[in-house]
Design a protein around this motif. Sequence first.
Motif, PDB file in Angstrom:
ATOM      1  N   VAL A  52       0.714  -1.264   0.022  1.00  0.00           N
ATOM      2  CA  VAL A  52      -0.004   0.012   0.002  1.00  0.00           C
ATOM      3  C   VAL A  52       1.030   1.328  -0.026  1.00  0.00           C
ATOM      4  CG1 VAL A  52      -1.904  -1.248   1.142  1.00  0.00           C
ATOM      5  CG2 VAL A  52       0.005   0.081   2.549  1.00  0.00           C
ATOM      6  N   VAL A  53       0.428   2.380  -0.470  1.00  0.00           N
ATOM      7  CA  VAL A  53       1.131   3.790  -0.370  1.00  0.00           C
ATOM      8  C   VAL A  53       0.277   4.743   0.367  1.00  0.00           C
ATOM      9  CG1 VAL A  53       2.066   5.651  -1.748  1.00  0.00           C
ATOM     10  CG2 VAL A  53       1.871   3.378  -2.601  1.00  0.00           C
ATOM     11  N   CYS A  54       0.861   5.179   1.306  1.00  0.00           N
ATOM     12  CA  CYS A  54       0.222   6.107   2.219  1.00  0.00           C
ATOM     13  C   CYS A  54       0.796   7.631   2.157  1.00  0.00           C
ATOM     14  CB  CYS A  54       0.340   5.722   3.757  1.00  0.00           C
ATOM     15  SG  CYS A  54      -0.397   4.190   3.876  1.00  0.00           S
ATOM     16  N   SER A  55       0.137   8.536   2.542  1.00  0.00           N
ATOM     17  CA  SER A  55       0.543   9.850   2.424  1.00  0.00           C
ATOM     18  C   SER A  55       0.219  10.536   3.766  1.00  0.00           C
ATOM     19  CB  SER A  55      -0.369  10.888   1.558  1.00  0.00           C
ATOM     20  OG  SER A  55      -0.098  10.174   0.076  1.00  0.00           O
ATOM     21  N   PHE A  56       1.278  10.987   4.513  1.00  0.00           N
ATOM     22  CA  PHE A  56       1.286  11.675   5.821  1.00  0.00           C
ATOM     23  C   PHE A  56       1.444  13.004   5.320  1.00  0.00           C
ATOM     24  CE2 PHE A  56       1.692   8.178   8.791  1.00  0.00           C
ATOM     25  CZ  PHE A  56       2.217   7.213   7.984  1.00  0.00           C
ATOM     26  N   CYS A  57       0.163  13.884   5.700  1.00  0.00           N
ATOM     27  CA  CYS A  57       0.273  15.260   5.347  1.00  0.00           C
ATOM     28  C   CYS A  57       0.212  16.432   6.469  1.00  0.00           C
ATOM     29  CB  CYS A  57      -1.011  15.473   4.372  1.00  0.00           C
ATOM     30  SG  CYS A  57      -0.849  14.451   3.158  1.00  0.00           S
ATOM     31  N   PRO A  58       0.394  17.439   6.437  1.00  0.00           N
ATOM     32  CA  PRO A  58       0.174  18.312   7.308  1.00  0.00           C
ATOM     33  C   PRO A  58      -1.474  18.431   7.825  1.00  0.00           C
ATOM     34  CG  PRO A  58       1.438  19.231   5.636  1.00  0.00           C
ATOM     35  CD  PRO A  58       0.868  18.079   5.053  1.00  0.00           C
ATOM     36  N   ARG A  59      -1.704  18.322   9.277  1.00  0.00           N
ATOM     37  CA  ARG A  59      -3.020  18.131   9.775  1.00  0.00           C
ATOM     38  C   ARG A  59      -3.047  18.544  11.266  1.00  0.00           C
ATOM     39  NH1 ARG A  59      -0.152  13.666   9.572  1.00  0.00           N
ATOM     40  NH2 ARG A  59      -0.272  12.281  11.390  1.00  0.00           N
ATOM     41  N   PRO A  60      -4.261  18.826  11.692  1.00  0.00           N
ATOM     42  CA  PRO A  60      -4.714  18.967  13.217  1.00  0.00           C
ATOM     43  C   PRO A  60      -4.153  17.725  13.535  1.00  0.00           C
ATOM     44  CG  PRO A  60      -6.610  19.700  11.740  1.00  0.00           C
ATOM     45  CD  PRO A  60      -5.464  19.192  10.909  1.00  0.00           C
ATOM     46  N   LEU A  61      -3.714  17.697  14.834  1.00  0.00           N
ATOM     47  CA  LEU A  61      -3.513  16.497  15.650  1.00  0.00           C
ATOM     48  C   LEU A  61      -4.578  15.761  16.380  1.00  0.00           C
ATOM     49  CD1 LEU A  61       0.279  16.966  16.243  1.00  0.00           C
ATOM     50  CD2 LEU A  61      -0.640  15.286  14.947  1.00  0.00           C
ATOM     51  N   ASP A  62      -4.441  14.783  16.911  1.00  0.00           N
ATOM     52  CA  ASP A  62      -5.436  14.118  17.996  1.00  0.00           C
ATOM     53  C   ASP A  62      -6.028  15.068  19.128  1.00  0.00           C
ATOM     54  OD1 ASP A  62      -3.890  12.150  16.523  1.00  0.00           O
ATOM     55  OD2 ASP A  62      -3.080  11.688  18.072  1.00  0.00           O
ATOM     56  N   PHE A  63      -7.222  15.282  19.360  1.00  0.00           N
ATOM     57  CA  PHE A  63      -7.834  16.323  19.868  1.00  0.00           C
ATOM     58  C   PHE A  63      -8.352  15.676  21.363  1.00  0.00           C
ATOM     59  CE2 PHE A  63     -10.726  15.042  16.628  1.00  0.00           C
ATOM     60  CZ  PHE A  63     -11.917  14.740  17.136  1.00  0.00           C
ATOM     61  N   HIS A  64      -8.099  14.510  21.797  1.00  0.00           N
ATOM     62  CA  HIS A  64      -8.409  14.243  23.141  1.00  0.00           C
ATOM     63  C   HIS A  64      -7.285  14.921  24.174  1.00  0.00           C
ATOM     64  CE1 HIS A  64      -8.425  11.976  26.727  1.00  0.00           C
ATOM     65  NE2 HIS A  64      -9.735  11.364  26.597  1.00  0.00           N
ATOM     66  N   PRO A  65      -7.835  15.517  25.123  1.00  0.00           N
ATOM     67  CA  PRO A  65      -7.236  16.322  26.071  1.00  0.00           C
ATOM     68  C   PRO A  65      -5.940  15.855  26.553  1.00  0.00           C
ATOM     69  CG  PRO A  65      -9.429  16.032  27.186  1.00  0.00           C
ATOM     70  CD  PRO A  65      -9.486  15.660  25.894  1.00  0.00           C
ATOM     71  N   GLU A  66      -5.959  14.321  26.505  1.00  0.00           N
ATOM     72  CA  GLU A  66      -4.638  13.716  27.097  1.00  0.00           C
ATOM     73  C   GLU A  66      -4.105  12.889  25.979  1.00  0.00           C
ATOM     74  OE1 GLU A  66      -5.162  12.395  31.428  1.00  0.00           O
ATOM     75  OE2 GLU A  66      -7.095  12.339  30.561  1.00  0.00           O
ATOM     76  N   ALA A  67      -4.431  13.429  24.667  1.00  0.00           N
ATOM     77  CA  ALA A  67      -3.964  12.263  23.867  1.00  0.00           C
ATOM     78  C   ALA A  67      -2.505  12.354  23.466  1.00  0.00           C
ATOM     79  CB  ALA A  67      -4.460  12.887  22.239  1.00  0.00           C
ATOM     80  N   VAL A  68      -1.918  11.157  23.195  1.00  0.00           N
ATOM     81  CA  VAL A  68      -0.358  11.505  22.812  1.00  0.00           C
ATOM     82  C   VAL A  68      -0.506  11.396  21.118  1.00  0.00           C
ATOM     83  CG1 VAL A  68       1.717  10.091  22.849  1.00  0.00           C
ATOM     84  CG2 VAL A  68       0.297   9.614  24.854  1.00  0.00           C
ATOM     85  N   PRO A  69      -0.028  12.717  20.837  1.00  0.00           N
ATOM     86  CA  PRO A  69      -0.199  12.898  19.229  1.00  0.00           C
ATOM     87  C   PRO A  69       0.650  12.374  18.357  1.00  0.00           C
ATOM     88  CG  PRO A  69       0.517  14.769  20.511  1.00  0.00           C
ATOM     89  CD  PRO A  69       0.700  13.640  21.404  1.00  0.00           C
ATOM     90  N   ILE A  70       1.460  11.402  18.803  1.00  0.00           N
ATOM     91  CA  ILE A  70       2.488  10.678  17.949  1.00  0.00           C
ATOM     92  C   ILE A  70       2.359   9.104  18.075  1.00  0.00           C
ATOM     93  CG2 ILE A  70       4.084  12.450  17.808  1.00  0.00           C
ATOM     94  CD1 ILE A  70       5.779  10.978  19.673  1.00  0.00           C
ATOM     95  N   PRO A  71       2.770   8.393  17.135  1.00  0.00           N
ATOM     96  CA  PRO A  71       2.499   6.891  17.073  1.00  0.00           C
ATOM     97  C   PRO A  71       3.039   6.195  18.368  1.00  0.00           C
ATOM     98  CG  PRO A  71       3.327   7.563  15.146  1.00  0.00           C
ATOM     99  CD  PRO A  71       3.757   8.689  16.050  1.00  0.00           C
ATOM    100  N   TYR A  72       2.391   5.309  18.701  1.00  0.00           N
ATOM    101  CA  TYR A  72       2.670   4.205  19.816  1.00  0.00           C
ATOM    102  C   TYR A  72       3.733   3.381  18.986  1.00  0.00           C
ATOM    103  CZ  TYR A  72      -1.722   2.844  17.471  1.00  0.00           C
ATOM    104  OH  TYR A  72      -2.630   2.655  16.621  1.00  0.00           O
ATOM    105  N   ASN A  73       4.592   2.408  20.011  1.00  0.00           N
ATOM    106  CA  ASN A  73       5.268   1.532  19.404  1.00  0.00           C
ATOM    107  C   ASN A  73       4.585   0.448  18.745  1.00  0.00           C
ATOM    108  OD1 ASN A  73       7.856   2.780  20.783  1.00  0.00           O
ATOM    109  ND2 ASN A  73       7.128   2.122  22.398  1.00  0.00           N
ATOM    110  N   HIS A  74       5.131   0.087  17.680  1.00  0.00           N
ATOM    111  CA  HIS A  74       4.087  -0.875  16.938  1.00  0.00           C
ATOM    112  C   HIS A  74       5.025  -1.735  16.016  1.00  0.00           C
ATOM    113  CE1 HIS A  74       4.614   2.698  14.623  1.00  0.00           C
ATOM    114  NE2 HIS A  74       4.490   1.879  13.361  1.00  0.00           N
ATOM    115  N   HIS A  75       4.703  -3.042  16.138  1.00  0.00           N
ATOM    116  CA  HIS A  75       5.226  -4.301  15.449  1.00  0.00           C
ATOM    117  C   HIS A  75       4.364  -4.793  14.546  1.00  0.00           C
ATOM    118  CE1 HIS A  75       7.661  -8.299  15.675  1.00  0.00           C
ATOM    119  NE2 HIS A  75       7.479  -7.949  14.455  1.00  0.00           N
ATOM    120  N   ASN A  76       4.261  -4.379  13.397  1.00  0.00           N
ATOM    121  CA  ASN A  76       3.451  -4.856  12.188  1.00  0.00           C
ATOM    122  C   ASN A  76       4.170  -6.129  11.510  1.00  0.00           C
ATOM    123  OD1 ASN A  76       1.865  -2.695  12.629  1.00  0.00           O
ATOM    124  ND2 ASN A  76       2.538  -1.531  10.642  1.00  0.00           N
TER     125      ASN A  76
END
Length: 389
Positions: free
Chosen positions: A280-304
Amino acid sequence: MPHYRAVGELPRKRHIVFRRPDGGIYAEELMGEEGFSSDSSLLYHRNLPTAIVKSEPLPDPRAAESAEPNLPLAPRHFRTGDLPAGGDLVAGRRLLAGNGDVRLSFAAVDRPSELYRNSVGDETVYVQSGSIRLESSYGAIDAGAGDYVCVPTGTIHRWVPRGPVTALVIEASGHIRPPRRYLSQYGQFLEHAPYCERDLRAPAEPLLAEGAEADAPTPVVVRTRGGLTRMTFAHHPFDVVGWDGCLYPYALNIADFEPIVKKTHAPPPVHQTFEGPGFVVCSFCPRPLDFHPEAVPIPYNHHNVDSDEFMYYVGGDYAARKGSGIGIGSVSLHPAGFTHGPQPGAVEAALGAERTSETAVMVDTFRPLDLGPAARACEDPGYAWTWAR
Ligand SMILES: [Fe+2]
Protein backbone atom coordinates in the motif's frame (compact mmCIF):
# COMPACT_ATOMS: atom_id res chain seq x y z
CA MET A 1 -8.67 3.84 -12.83
CA PRO A 2 -12.44 3.89 -12.73
CA HIS A 3 -13.21 7.47 -13.79
CA TYR A 4 -14.40 7.85 -17.40
CA ARG A 5 -12.70 10.46 -19.54
CA ALA A 6 -12.80 11.38 -23.23
CA VAL A 7 -10.04 13.35 -24.98
CA GLY A 8 -9.68 14.51 -28.60
CA GLU A 9 -11.67 13.26 -31.57
CA LEU A 10 -13.87 10.19 -31.26
CA PRO A 11 -16.47 8.51 -33.47
CA ARG A 12 -20.05 8.50 -32.20
CA LYS A 13 -19.98 4.79 -31.31
CA ARG A 14 -17.29 2.28 -30.50
CA HIS A 15 -16.01 0.01 -33.25
CA ILE A 16 -17.46 1.89 -36.22
CA VAL A 17 -15.61 3.40 -39.18
CA PHE A 18 -13.76 6.59 -38.18
CA ARG A 19 -12.12 8.28 -41.15
CA ARG A 20 -9.00 10.39 -41.26
CA PRO A 21 -9.12 13.66 -43.26
CA ASP A 22 -7.37 11.82 -46.13
CA GLY A 23 -10.16 9.25 -46.30
CA GLY A 24 -8.25 6.45 -44.62
CA ILE A 25 -9.48 4.82 -41.44
CA TYR A 26 -8.05 5.52 -37.99
CA ALA A 27 -6.73 2.40 -36.30
CA GLU A 28 -8.68 1.56 -33.16
CA GLU A 29 -6.79 0.04 -30.20
CA LEU A 30 -8.37 -1.26 -27.02
CA MET A 31 -5.93 -1.06 -24.16
CA GLY A 32 -7.38 -2.96 -21.22
CA GLU A 33 -6.51 -4.73 -17.99
CA GLU A 34 -7.25 -8.26 -16.87
CA GLY A 35 -8.18 -9.64 -20.27
CA PHE A 36 -11.27 -7.61 -21.25
CA SER A 37 -12.52 -7.90 -17.64
CA SER A 38 -11.41 -4.63 -16.07
CA ASP A 39 -10.73 -1.00 -16.93
CA SER A 40 -9.84 -0.10 -20.50
CA SER A 41 -9.57 2.74 -22.96
CA LEU A 42 -10.10 2.93 -26.71
CA LEU A 43 -7.41 4.82 -28.60
CA TYR A 44 -7.61 6.03 -32.19
CA HIS A 45 -4.27 6.00 -34.02
CA ARG A 46 -3.29 7.64 -37.27
CA ASN A 47 -1.16 4.57 -37.99
CA LEU A 48 -1.31 0.91 -37.12
CA PRO A 49 -0.16 0.44 -33.50
CA THR A 50 0.93 -3.04 -34.56
CA ALA A 51 3.44 -1.86 -37.19
CA ILE A 52 6.93 -2.64 -35.93
CA VAL A 53 10.03 -2.93 -38.08
CA LYS A 54 12.64 -4.18 -35.63
CA SER A 55 12.94 -5.94 -32.28
CA GLU A 56 16.39 -6.10 -30.72
CA PRO A 57 17.72 -7.36 -27.40
CA LEU A 58 18.88 -4.64 -25.06
CA PRO A 59 21.24 -5.28 -22.15
CA ASP A 60 19.35 -4.89 -18.88
CA PRO A 61 21.42 -3.20 -16.18
CA ARG A 62 19.17 -4.87 -13.62
CA ALA A 63 20.57 -8.27 -14.56
CA ALA A 64 23.76 -7.39 -12.65
CA GLU A 65 22.01 -5.54 -9.87
CA SER A 66 22.33 -7.12 -6.45
CA ALA A 67 19.51 -6.82 -3.94
CA GLU A 68 20.32 -8.52 -0.65
CA PRO A 69 18.11 -9.57 2.24
CA ASN A 70 17.97 -7.15 5.18
CA LEU A 71 20.50 -9.12 7.24
CA PRO A 72 21.42 -8.86 9.98
CA LEU A 73 17.86 -7.68 10.51
CA ALA A 74 17.85 -4.03 11.51
CA PRO A 75 15.91 -0.80 11.08
CA ARG A 76 17.64 1.28 8.43
CA HIS A 77 18.05 4.91 7.47
CA PHE A 78 19.08 5.91 3.97
CA ARG A 79 20.06 9.44 2.99
CA THR A 80 18.93 9.78 -0.62
CA GLY A 81 20.57 13.21 -0.82
CA ASP A 82 23.94 11.43 -0.74
CA LEU A 83 23.20 9.49 -3.94
CA PRO A 84 24.72 10.70 -7.21
CA ALA A 85 22.56 12.78 -9.52
CA GLY A 86 22.26 12.58 -13.29
CA GLY A 87 20.57 10.66 -16.05
CA ASP A 88 16.90 10.25 -16.80
CA LEU A 89 13.87 9.04 -14.91
CA VAL A 90 13.86 5.58 -16.48
CA ALA A 91 17.52 4.60 -16.74
CA GLY A 92 18.56 6.73 -13.75
CA ARG A 93 16.57 4.83 -11.10
CA ARG A 94 18.66 3.73 -8.15
CA LEU A 95 17.16 0.76 -6.34
CA LEU A 96 16.73 1.30 -2.62
CA ALA A 97 14.55 -1.68 -1.79
CA GLY A 98 12.43 -4.25 -3.54
CA ASN A 99 10.84 -7.67 -3.57
CA GLY A 100 8.84 -9.74 -6.06
CA ASP A 101 5.91 -7.34 -5.76
CA VAL A 102 7.42 -3.89 -5.93
CA ARG A 103 10.64 -1.95 -6.57
CA LEU A 104 11.32 1.32 -4.73
CA SER A 105 13.93 3.52 -6.36
CA PHE A 106 15.25 7.03 -5.95
CA ALA A 107 16.12 9.19 -8.94
CA ALA A 108 17.81 12.59 -9.18
CA VAL A 109 17.66 13.39 -12.90
CA ASP A 110 17.90 16.20 -15.40
CA ARG A 111 17.62 14.65 -18.88
CA PRO A 112 14.69 13.37 -20.99
CA SER A 113 14.20 9.61 -21.02
CA GLU A 114 13.85 7.43 -24.08
CA LEU A 115 10.38 6.30 -25.05
CA TYR A 116 9.52 3.52 -22.60
CA ARG A 117 6.84 0.89 -22.09
CA ASN A 118 6.79 -1.04 -18.82
CA SER A 119 4.81 -4.19 -19.51
CA VAL A 120 5.44 -5.67 -16.06
CA GLY A 121 3.18 -3.37 -14.06
CA ASP A 122 2.00 0.10 -13.18
CA GLU A 123 4.39 2.77 -12.02
CA THR A 124 3.73 5.60 -9.58
CA VAL A 125 6.34 8.34 -9.51
CA TYR A 126 6.32 10.68 -6.53
CA VAL A 127 8.00 13.96 -7.50
CA GLN A 128 9.85 15.36 -4.50
CA SER A 129 11.30 18.42 -6.20
CA GLY A 130 11.50 20.04 -9.60
CA SER A 131 9.22 20.14 -12.60
CA ILE A 132 8.71 17.34 -15.11
CA ARG A 133 6.40 16.51 -17.99
CA LEU A 134 5.06 13.06 -18.67
CA GLU A 135 4.52 12.65 -22.41
CA SER A 136 2.50 9.64 -23.47
CA SER A 137 0.25 8.21 -26.16
CA TYR A 138 -2.66 9.55 -24.09
CA GLY A 139 -1.26 13.08 -23.95
CA ALA A 140 0.90 15.01 -21.50
CA ILE A 141 0.76 15.72 -17.79
CA ASP A 142 2.81 18.51 -16.22
CA ALA A 143 3.95 17.51 -12.76
CA GLY A 144 5.80 19.18 -9.92
CA ALA A 145 6.68 18.77 -6.28
CA GLY A 146 4.20 16.64 -4.37
CA ASP A 147 2.65 14.97 -7.41
CA TYR A 148 2.06 11.27 -7.60
CA VAL A 149 2.04 10.44 -11.32
CA CYS A 150 0.48 7.05 -12.07
CA VAL A 151 1.39 5.38 -15.37
CA PRO A 152 -0.61 2.28 -16.34
CA THR A 153 1.11 -0.88 -17.49
CA GLY A 154 1.97 -0.80 -21.17
CA THR A 155 1.66 2.97 -21.68
CA ILE A 156 4.28 4.27 -24.12
CA HIS A 157 5.73 7.37 -22.52
CA ARG A 158 8.79 9.45 -21.76
CA TRP A 159 9.74 11.81 -18.96
CA VAL A 160 10.95 15.31 -19.83
CA PRO A 161 12.33 17.24 -16.84
CA ARG A 162 12.60 21.02 -16.75
CA GLY A 163 15.79 21.26 -14.73
CA PRO A 164 16.83 18.93 -11.89
CA VAL A 165 14.16 16.62 -10.50
CA THR A 166 14.19 14.25 -7.54
CA ALA A 167 11.63 11.48 -7.29
CA LEU A 168 10.69 8.21 -5.66
CA VAL A 169 9.70 5.59 -8.23
CA ILE A 170 7.29 2.82 -7.22
CA GLU A 171 7.24 0.00 -9.76
CA ALA A 172 4.52 -2.59 -9.18
CA SER A 173 4.24 -6.10 -10.52
CA GLY A 174 0.55 -5.41 -11.26
CA HIS A 175 -1.89 -2.55 -10.96
CA ILE A 176 -1.79 0.41 -8.56
CA ARG A 177 -5.26 1.67 -7.72
CA PRO A 178 -7.18 3.81 -5.22
CA PRO A 179 -8.13 1.78 -2.11
CA ARG A 180 -11.21 -0.32 -2.84
CA ARG A 181 -12.93 0.80 0.37
CA TYR A 182 -13.07 4.37 -0.92
CA LEU A 183 -14.96 3.43 -4.08
CA SER A 184 -18.61 2.72 -4.75
CA GLN A 185 -19.62 -0.59 -6.25
CA TYR A 186 -19.21 1.06 -9.66
CA GLY A 187 -16.00 2.92 -9.01
CA GLN A 188 -16.99 6.44 -7.92
CA PHE A 189 -15.07 7.88 -4.98
CA LEU A 190 -17.24 7.83 -1.85
CA GLU A 191 -17.80 10.84 0.40
CA HIS A 192 -15.43 9.56 3.09
CA ALA A 193 -12.56 9.13 0.62
CA PRO A 194 -9.57 11.43 1.27
CA TYR A 195 -9.51 12.50 -2.39
CA CYS A 196 -11.86 12.30 -5.35
CA GLU A 197 -12.15 12.59 -9.09
CA ARG A 198 -11.70 16.39 -9.08
CA ASP A 199 -8.27 15.97 -7.55
CA LEU A 200 -7.00 13.79 -10.40
CA ARG A 201 -5.28 15.42 -13.38
CA ALA A 202 -5.09 13.57 -16.65
CA PRO A 203 -4.10 14.49 -20.22
CA ALA A 204 -6.53 17.09 -21.54
CA GLU A 205 -5.68 16.90 -25.23
CA PRO A 206 -3.91 14.58 -27.66
CA LEU A 207 -0.13 14.72 -27.98
CA LEU A 208 0.77 14.19 -31.62
CA ALA A 209 4.18 13.88 -33.21
CA GLU A 210 4.15 15.94 -36.38
CA GLY A 211 6.17 16.29 -39.60
CA ALA A 212 9.18 14.11 -40.26
CA GLU A 213 9.20 12.82 -36.67
CA ALA A 214 5.70 11.41 -37.07
CA ASP A 215 6.66 9.18 -39.99
CA ALA A 216 10.13 8.16 -38.83
CA PRO A 217 10.77 4.68 -37.43
CA THR A 218 10.81 5.20 -33.66
CA PRO A 219 12.48 3.00 -31.04
CA VAL A 220 10.72 2.23 -27.75
CA VAL A 221 12.40 0.48 -24.81
CA VAL A 222 10.04 -2.27 -23.65
CA ARG A 223 10.40 -3.92 -20.26
CA THR A 224 8.95 -7.38 -19.73
CA ARG A 225 9.63 -9.85 -16.94
CA GLY A 226 12.46 -11.28 -19.00
CA GLY A 227 14.31 -7.99 -19.46
CA LEU A 228 14.55 -5.23 -22.04
CA THR A 229 13.82 -5.09 -25.76
CA ARG A 230 14.33 -2.21 -28.13
CA MET A 231 11.27 -2.34 -30.37
CA THR A 232 11.17 0.00 -33.35
CA PHE A 233 7.75 1.14 -34.49
CA ALA A 234 7.21 2.07 -38.14
CA HIS A 235 5.81 5.43 -37.05
CA HIS A 236 6.05 7.55 -33.95
CA PRO A 237 3.65 6.09 -31.33
CA PHE A 238 2.39 9.54 -30.37
CA ASP A 239 -0.26 9.41 -33.09
CA VAL A 240 -3.46 9.10 -31.03
CA VAL A 241 -6.06 11.69 -32.10
CA GLY A 242 -8.55 10.72 -29.42
CA TRP A 243 -9.24 8.21 -26.65
CA ASP A 244 -11.89 7.47 -24.08
CA GLY A 245 -12.28 5.12 -21.18
CA CYS A 246 -11.16 4.52 -17.62
CA LEU A 247 -7.52 3.63 -18.17
CA TYR A 248 -4.99 6.45 -18.55
CA PRO A 249 -2.11 8.12 -16.74
CA TYR A 250 -3.07 10.61 -14.07
CA ALA A 251 -1.58 12.76 -11.31
CA LEU A 252 -2.65 13.44 -7.75
CA ASN A 253 -0.91 16.06 -5.66
CA ILE A 254 -0.23 15.07 -2.06
CA ALA A 255 -1.56 18.50 -0.97
CA ASP A 256 -4.96 17.47 -2.35
CA PHE A 257 -5.04 14.44 -0.04
CA GLU A 258 -7.47 15.32 2.77
CA PRO A 259 -6.11 13.82 6.01
CA ILE A 260 -8.47 11.95 8.32
CA VAL A 261 -8.02 12.86 12.00
CA LYS A 262 -9.22 11.07 15.15
CA LYS A 263 -9.60 12.05 18.79
CA THR A 264 -6.67 9.78 19.63
CA HIS A 265 -3.90 8.51 17.39
CA ALA A 266 -5.06 7.14 14.03
CA PRO A 267 -2.92 4.41 12.46
CA PRO A 268 -1.57 4.62 8.89
CA PRO A 269 -4.56 3.05 7.09
CA VAL A 270 -6.25 6.47 7.36
CA HIS A 271 -3.40 7.82 5.24
CA GLN A 272 -3.72 5.16 2.55
CA THR A 273 -3.66 6.63 -0.92
CA PHE A 274 -3.14 3.67 -3.27
CA GLU A 275 -3.02 -0.09 -3.14
CA GLY A 276 -0.98 -2.44 -5.28
CA PRO A 277 -0.28 -6.16 -5.32
CA GLY A 278 1.54 -6.84 -2.07
CA PHE A 279 1.80 -3.23 -0.88
CA VAL A 280 0.00 0.00 0.00
CA VAL A 281 1.04 3.64 -0.43
CA CYS A 282 0.17 6.15 2.32
CA SER A 283 0.46 9.96 2.46
CA PHE A 284 1.28 11.63 5.76
CA CYS A 285 0.20 15.25 5.36
CA PRO A 286 0.11 18.42 7.46
CA ARG A 287 -2.99 18.22 9.67
CA PRO A 288 -4.48 18.99 13.07
CA LEU A 289 -3.39 16.38 15.60
CA ASP A 290 -5.45 14.19 17.92
CA PHE A 291 -7.82 16.31 20.02
CA HIS A 292 -8.44 14.26 23.19
CA PRO A 293 -7.16 16.49 26.04
CA GLU A 294 -4.78 13.73 27.16
CA ALA A 295 -3.90 12.41 23.70
CA VAL A 296 -0.37 11.30 22.85
CA PRO A 297 -0.33 12.81 19.38
CA ILE A 298 2.41 10.65 17.85
CA PRO A 299 2.51 6.91 17.09
CA TYR A 300 2.72 4.26 19.76
CA ASN A 301 5.41 1.60 19.45
CA HIS A 302 4.23 -0.92 16.92
CA HIS A 303 5.25 -4.22 15.44
CA ASN A 304 3.48 -4.88 12.18
CA VAL A 305 4.30 -8.55 11.94
CA ASP A 306 3.33 -8.83 8.27
CA SER A 307 4.80 -5.60 6.90
CA ASP A 308 8.03 -3.87 6.05
CA GLU A 309 7.56 -0.11 6.37
CA PHE A 310 9.42 2.11 3.90
CA MET A 311 9.00 5.81 4.73
CA TYR A 312 10.25 8.67 2.55
CA TYR A 313 10.38 12.02 4.36
CA VAL A 314 9.65 14.85 1.96
CA GLY A 315 8.58 17.90 3.95
CA GLY A 316 8.04 19.56 7.32
CA ASP A 317 9.13 18.18 10.62
CA TYR A 318 8.46 14.59 11.63
CA ALA A 319 8.15 14.83 15.43
CA ALA A 320 8.30 11.10 16.15
CA ARG A 321 11.74 10.84 14.53
CA LYS A 322 13.34 13.91 16.17
CA GLY A 323 16.86 13.10 17.31
CA SER A 324 17.29 10.14 14.97
CA GLY A 325 19.17 11.99 12.23
CA ILE A 326 16.27 11.68 9.82
CA GLY A 327 15.59 14.74 7.67
CA ILE A 328 14.12 15.75 4.34
CA GLY A 329 15.11 13.20 1.70
CA SER A 330 15.65 10.46 4.26
CA VAL A 331 14.15 7.00 3.92
CA SER A 332 13.55 4.83 6.96
CA LEU A 333 12.97 1.10 6.67
CA HIS A 334 11.34 -0.52 9.67
CA PRO A 335 11.07 -4.22 8.90
CA ALA A 336 8.82 -6.96 10.21
CA GLY A 337 10.63 -8.66 13.05
CA PHE A 338 11.44 -5.33 14.69
CA THR A 339 9.27 -3.13 16.94
CA HIS A 340 9.58 0.54 16.09
CA GLY A 341 8.18 3.73 17.55
CA PRO A 342 8.96 7.30 18.51
CA GLN A 343 12.50 8.30 19.36
CA PRO A 344 13.31 8.67 23.07
CA GLY A 345 11.74 11.84 24.47
CA ALA A 346 9.44 12.33 21.47
CA VAL A 347 6.27 11.36 23.37
CA GLU A 348 6.94 13.89 26.12
CA ALA A 349 7.86 16.58 23.59
CA ALA A 350 4.69 16.00 21.57
CA LEU A 351 2.18 16.36 24.42
CA GLY A 352 -0.13 19.28 23.79
CA ALA A 353 0.90 19.70 20.16
CA GLU A 354 -2.05 20.68 17.99
CA ARG A 355 -0.71 20.43 14.46
CA THR A 356 1.94 18.63 12.46
CA SER A 357 3.75 19.98 9.43
CA GLU A 358 5.05 16.55 8.35
CA THR A 359 4.83 15.28 4.81
CA ALA A 360 5.94 11.74 4.10
CA VAL A 361 5.22 8.99 1.61
CA MET A 362 5.06 5.50 3.04
CA VAL A 363 5.08 2.19 1.24
CA ASP A 364 4.14 -0.78 3.40
CA THR A 365 4.93 -4.10 1.77
CA PHE A 366 3.47 -7.44 2.78
CA ARG A 367 6.63 -9.37 1.98
CA PRO A 368 10.13 -8.47 3.21
CA LEU A 369 12.09 -5.89 1.25
CA ASP A 370 15.58 -6.67 0.04
CA LEU A 371 18.10 -3.84 0.06
CA GLY A 372 19.29 -2.49 -3.28
CA PRO A 373 22.72 -1.08 -4.13
CA ALA A 374 21.55 2.50 -3.56
CA ALA A 375 20.46 1.67 -0.03
CA ARG A 376 23.88 0.31 0.83
CA ALA A 377 25.50 3.38 -0.72
CA CYS A 378 23.69 5.96 1.40
CA GLU A 379 22.99 4.15 4.67
CA ASP A 380 23.37 5.89 8.02
CA PRO A 381 25.09 3.09 9.97
CA GLY A 382 24.18 4.43 13.41
CA TYR A 383 20.39 4.61 12.95
CA ALA A 384 19.53 1.21 14.42
CA TRP A 385 20.86 2.21 17.84
CA THR A 386 19.19 5.62 18.14
CA TRP A 387 16.36 4.36 20.38
CA ALA A 388 18.92 3.10 22.92
CA ARG A 389 20.79 6.36 23.39
FE1 LIG B 1 5.44 2.63 11.65
